[in-house]
Design a protein around this motif. Structure first.
Motif, mmCIF file in Angstrom:
data_model
loop_
_atom_site.group_PDB
_atom_site.id
_atom_site.type_symbol
_atom_site.label_atom_id
_atom_site.label_comp_id
_atom_site.label_asym_id
_atom_site.label_seq_id
_atom_site.Cartn_x
_atom_site.Cartn_y
_atom_site.Cartn_z
ATOM 1 N N ARG A 80 9.591 3.410 -1.815
ATOM 2 C CA ARG A 80 8.823 2.967 -0.642
ATOM 3 C C ARG A 80 9.757 2.556 0.498
ATOM 4 O O ARG A 80 9.503 2.852 1.669
ATOM 5 N N LYS A 111 11.239 5.653 2.069
ATOM 6 C CA LYS A 111 10.264 6.336 2.925
ATOM 7 C C LYS A 111 10.077 5.582 4.246
ATOM 8 O O LYS A 111 9.955 6.194 5.313
ATOM 9 N N PRO A 155 -6.822 -0.594 0.592
ATOM 10 C CA PRO A 155 -6.216 0.599 1.197
ATOM 11 C C PRO A 155 -7.073 1.258 2.273
ATOM 12 O O PRO A 155 -6.560 1.643 3.319
ATOM 13 N N ASP A 156 -8.399 1.374 2.039
ATOM 14 C CA ASP A 156 -9.223 2.095 3.020
ATOM 15 C C ASP A 156 -9.298 1.363 4.351
ATOM 16 O O ASP A 156 -9.612 1.967 5.375
ATOM 17 N N LEU A 197 -6.781 2.842 6.852
ATOM 18 C CA LEU A 197 -6.877 4.252 7.226
ATOM 19 C C LEU A 197 -7.083 4.487 8.732
ATOM 20 O O LEU A 197 -6.537 5.441 9.284
ATOM 21 N N ASP A 257 -3.189 4.428 12.995
ATOM 22 C CA ASP A 257 -2.152 5.461 12.966
ATOM 23 C C ASP A 257 -0.778 4.800 13.063
ATOM 24 O O ASP A 257 -0.141 4.780 14.119
ATOM 25 N N ASP A 291 3.022 4.062 10.766
ATOM 26 C CA ASP A 291 3.818 4.754 9.728
ATOM 27 C C ASP A 291 4.030 3.905 8.470
ATOM 28 O O ASP A 291 4.227 4.452 7.386
ATOM 29 N N SER A 297 0.829 -0.970 -5.005
ATOM 30 C CA SER A 297 1.564 0.027 -4.215
ATOM 31 C C SER A 297 1.004 1.450 -4.346
ATOM 32 O O SER A 297 0.864 2.169 -3.350
ATOM 33 N N ALA A 298 0.660 1.825 -5.568
ATOM 34 C CA ALA A 298 0.209 3.210 -5.804
ATOM 35 C C ALA A 298 -1.092 3.519 -5.067
ATOM 36 O O ALA A 298 -1.423 4.688 -4.826
ATOM 37 N N TYR A 354 -1.806 2.740 -1.996
ATOM 38 C CA TYR A 354 -1.610 2.910 -0.552
ATOM 39 C C TYR A 354 -0.842 4.190 -0.262
ATOM 40 O O TYR A 354 0.194 4.457 -0.888
ATOM 41 N N LYS A 355 -1.342 4.973 0.712
ATOM 42 C CA LYS A 355 -0.692 6.240 1.049
ATOM 43 C C LYS A 355 0.641 6.019 1.755
ATOM 44 O O LYS A 355 1.584 6.747 1.550
ATOM 45 N N LYS A 356 0.658 5.018 2.611
ATOM 46 C CA LYS A 356 1.869 4.757 3.392
ATOM 47 C C LYS A 356 2.612 3.563 2.796
ATOM 48 O O LYS A 356 1.995 2.735 2.109
#
Ligand code: SF4
Length: 337
Positions: free
Chosen positions: A226, A229, A276-277, A280, A283, A285, A300-301, A303-305
């Motif tokens: 993470r 990234k 997480p939602d 969304l 925008d 990073d 952690s898993a 969340y997309k970012k």
């Protein structure tokens, strides 16, 4: 597996309701105990039929998250189960019921002790509210087997107690191994991340013990990924929570300034329940979590970012070495709103 009972102390709750002449009360259980909520509610309504008993169905993860400001001031008393109080100013009285577990601690501790090698002489002992009433038994059990036991009381925790975000009770323990008595990986992982020492989990609900090392390795690899990234992030959302015990407003402002000083965009996002939602629509990073430190680590898993702790942000920004990885804590010193 033996049935585990919790002591919900109906008599203590009843006395408090009578003392306050409370008409409307709300019961607040952590997720694992919500299955008992209806029974507890029924027991209270049986002994005090004129009292309106509500069950808070929202998620509750700690004493950082009290239901005192819910139901728009209709509530005279919150009964909060399974956590110990934090120094938080509340809108109405809160009664904390620790909900001690009846689970046996002897078998899992013996299992843990038998797994230690002969170099281990000194054991640091920690547990949670559910088992803290058996602390003396735990100490005797360990000492009987020739080990020396060390415990401490932290800031905002009692002797031998850890919270998911407060490890001050083990901060200064010079020990060979830490024995965590409790269930689930959550607290044991926090102890490991905080101390980096060997941690054995003695699970009273399973009646056995396990080493947390493998799970820790998996989590630490995810944290590394993470952080890596996030190094390409140009914009950040700094998440604050309006839950009183999780609100770190000044920290959020400091982080915003820090991110901007490094030439990146930063927005502060306020939430009550963080999921997480809810991220969304934004925008951005990467995100930095100033609310519950465990969201970034344990969820952690989901969340997309990348969702980072404040200390992890320092690594991303080149202000801290990976070797100096620190577990984020929320230590509430003085009564706060
Ligand atoms: S902030 Fe997180 S870890 Fe700390 S008490 Fe609240 S829910 Fe638990």
């Amino acid at each position: 597996m033996a049935t585990i009972d919790y002591d919900y102390k109906i008599d203590v709750i009843k006395d408090k309701i009578i003392q306050l002449d409370a008409k409307n009360i709300i019961l607040q259980f952590p997720e694992g105990l919500k299955v008992d909520a209806i029974n507890v509610s029924n027991e209270l309504q049986e002994v005090l039929p004129d009292v309106n008993v509500l069950i808070d169905a929202d998620p509750c993860f700690g004493a950082c998250d009290l239901a005192d400001n819910k139901v728009n001031k209709h509530i005279d008393l919150v009964v909060h189960f399974a956590h110990t109080p934090l120094p938080i100013k509340t809108d109405c009285p809160v009664l904390f019921i620790e909900a001690h577990s009846s689970a046996d601690i002897v078998a899992p501790i013996n299992d843990a002790l038998s797994s230690l090698d002969e170099t281990v002489k000194t054991i640091g002992l920690v547990t949670t509210t559910q088992h803290i009433h058996k602390l003396d038994d735990m100490i005797s059990l360990i000492e009987e087997q020739g080990f020396s036991v060390k415990l401490d009381n932290g800031k905002g925790t009692s002797t031998g107690q850890v919270l998911g975000c407060n490890f001050t009770s083990i901060k200064n323990l010079d020990v060979d191994v830490i024995l965590y008595v409790g269930s689930g990986d959550f607290h044991a992982l926090g102890v490991k991340l905080f101390t980096k020492k060997p941690v054995i989990l003695a699970d009273p609900f399973k009646g056995e013990s396990r080493d947390i090392e493998e799970f820790y390795d998996k989590i630490i690899r995810v944290r590394f990924a993470r952080i890596t990234k996030a190094k390409s992030a140009k914009s950040y959302g700094i998440i604050i929570s309006s839950k009183k015990g999780q609100l770190r407003f000044d920290l959020a402002l400091e982080l915003k300034k820090l991110i901007e000083e490094h030439g990146f965009e930063a927005q502060i996002l306020n939430m009550d329940y963080i999921a997480p939602d809810r991220l969304l629509p934004f925008d951005l990073d990467a995100f930095v979590m100033t609310a519950c430190p465990r969201i970034a680590i344990d969820d952690s898993a989901m969340y997309k970012k990348p969702v980072l702790t404040p200390d992890e942000l320092e690594i991303v920004l080149g202000m801290r070495d990976w070797d100096d990885y620190q577990m984020d804590e929320i230590i509430i010193h003085d009564e706060q709103t």
